[in-house]
Design an enzyme around this catalytic site. Structure first.
Site, PDB file in Angstrom:
ATOM      1  N   LYS A   1      -4.957  10.760   8.327  1.00 41.91           N
ATOM      2  CA  LYS A   1      -3.584  11.040   8.316  1.00 41.91           C
ATOM      3  C   LYS A   1      -3.062  12.430   7.799  1.00 41.91           C
ATOM      4  O   LYS A   1      -3.412  13.001   6.945  1.00 41.91           O
ATOM      5  CB  LYS A   1      -3.044  10.034   7.126  1.00 41.91           C
ATOM      6  CG  LYS A   1      -3.241   8.584   7.490  1.00 41.91           C
ATOM      7  CD  LYS A   1      -2.587   7.712   6.541  1.00 41.91           C
ATOM      8  CE  LYS A   1      -2.924   5.984   6.686  1.00 41.91           C
ATOM      9  NZ  LYS A   1      -2.361   5.285   5.604  1.00 41.91           N
TER      10      LYS A   1
ATOM     11  N   LYS B   1      -1.699  -6.769   4.992  1.00 44.55           N
ATOM     12  CA  LYS B   1      -1.853  -6.046   3.693  1.00 44.55           C
ATOM     13  C   LYS B   1      -1.964  -7.339   2.663  1.00 44.55           C
ATOM     14  O   LYS B   1      -1.406  -8.019   2.637  1.00 44.55           O
ATOM     15  CB  LYS B   1      -0.534  -5.542   3.513  1.00 44.55           C
ATOM     16  CG  LYS B   1      -0.077  -4.483   4.527  1.00 44.55           C
ATOM     17  CD  LYS B   1      -0.951  -3.280   4.476  1.00 44.55           C
ATOM     18  CE  LYS B   1      -0.639  -2.369   5.582  1.00 44.55           C
ATOM     19  NZ  LYS B   1      -1.716  -1.218   5.723  1.00 44.55           N
TER      20      LYS B   1
HETATM   21 MG    MG Z   1      -4.264   1.717   4.508  1.00 42.69          MG
END
Ligand code: MG
Length: 369
Positions: free
Chosen positions: A265, A165
């Site tokens: 997702k 990240k």
């Molecule tokens: Mg992502």
């Protein structure tokens, strides 16, 4: 077969340690998860879970799932849960949008379909075997040294794919993170740099054209149009995540050449039924996909692993398992778990995960008889 009762549970799930995204501007310490049990007049029950990670991550939040189910429940009682497309159409008429509300309902109906037919979800979703799926680590934003150290400890647990990240306000620090991680990861490992929409397009173009690394970059900017602008001006493969909510969004991404892959997702797009449609479109388009859920326990992780395992290997990169970040495990020992960097979906009928009595506390709502 008819749905007779919908029982809703809520569980606060603390993370083992705080988790930072998007250059540190988003911080998460606890997840709000909703578990749903659907009972039928034939004595077969199914389970689902909805967990939107945290309320700052997507236009979705835990209490919204419970409020949405309260709105939907009267229209669901009496439907045949095995008629999944019909159940989804009814939900879309009764409550347009709000895909995260519908995911746990849809998941529980898939569980019932599996138990009724005697087949595991990986097979109902089109797979030939309970294929082992690569599991990727998730590396919180930090200094280049801190992030490499997280990758080293993940590698010791068997992970070979990593999601790092990045995306801070310090462009030079992001360049340092990318170069240090790309050069420092163990040989043969793969990394995706997940910006979590933190960059302006000009920053994305500057950073990605400055670094030597040619690894995947995920959701560099806020919108699909901004990401498409960036994708046309860099040579890193681009993966999209947070800007995709509907099938139409995926169609637009394809039309605009905005990406080479997507995150699929279920909780973000409305459940396994819609995630499967998107997965099938992605296979036709030649996308490479990470198939995982937005968040949740091993229950929602397992639903996503069933879909990942049923996806052709050429179109499947890896899957993240949220439950390894949690301090609680409401379904201990059950479902898809990381085994030296791979997870295998269960092969009993349905989802293969059933919370035991008492582990979720008392229901917060019961609809139907
Ligand atoms: Mg992502």
């Amino acid at each position: 077969m008819k749905i007779t009762r919908i029982t809703v549970y809520q569980l606060d799930m603390p993370l083992t340690e705080p988790y930072c995204l998007s250059g540190g501007r988003l911080k998460f310490e606890k997840l709000d998860s909703t578990f749903v049990r659907i009972d039928t007049d034939e004595g077969i029950s199914g389970w689902g879970e909805g967990c939107p990670w945290g309320h700052t991550y997507l236009p979705a939040h835990g209490p919204g799932i419970r409020a949405g189910i309260e709105t939907l429940a009267p229209a669901l009682i009496g439907l045949d849960p095995r008629s999944l497309d019909h159940v989804n159409r009814v939900m879309d008429v009764q409550l347009p949008g709000h895909p995260y509300v519908k995911s746990p309902i849809d998941m529980a109906c898939w569980d019932i379909l599996g138990k009724t037919t005697g087949l595991p979800l990986w097979q109902l979703l089109g797979g030939p075997v309970a294929a082992p799926v690569l599991v990727n680590s998730s590396v919180s934003t930090g200094s280049p040294e801190e992030m490499l150290s997280q990758i080293t400890s993940a590698a010791q647990k068997g992970y070979t794919v990593h999601s790092a990240k990045i995306g801070g306000t310090d462009t030079g620090l992001d360049i340092d993170r990318i170069e240090a991680i790309s050069e420092g990861i163990p040989k043969g490992h793969k990394v995706t740099f997940d910006v979590n929409r933190a960059w302006q397009p000009a920053v994305a173009v500057e950073v990605l054209n400055s670094v030597r690394a040619r690894d995947w970059v995920e959701q560099p900017c806020e919108t699909l149009d901004q990401c498409a602008h960036v994708a046309a001006r860099v040579t890193n493969p681009v993966m999209l995540d947070e800007c995709l909510h509907t099938f139409s969004d995926h169609l637009q991404a394809w039309k605009h050449g905005a990406c080479e892959g997507v995150k699929v997702k279920p909780n973000r797009v409305g459940g396994l039924t819609k995630a499967r449609q998107i997965r099938d479109f992605g296979v036709c388009a030649g996308w490479q996909m990470h198939i995982e859920d937005v968040g949740g326990s091993a229950l929602s992780d397992t639903a996503a692993i069933h879909l990942a395992a049923s996806t052709p290997e050429a179109n499947r990169l890896a899957s993240w398992l949220c439950h390894y970040h949690l301090d609680v495990d409401p379904v201990p020992g059950q479902g898809a778990r990381n085994n030296h960097g791979v997870a295998v979906p269960p092969s009993q009928p349905g989802l293969g995960v059933t919370p035991e009595d008492g582990t979720l506390g008392d229901p917060v709502a019961v609809y139907g008889g």
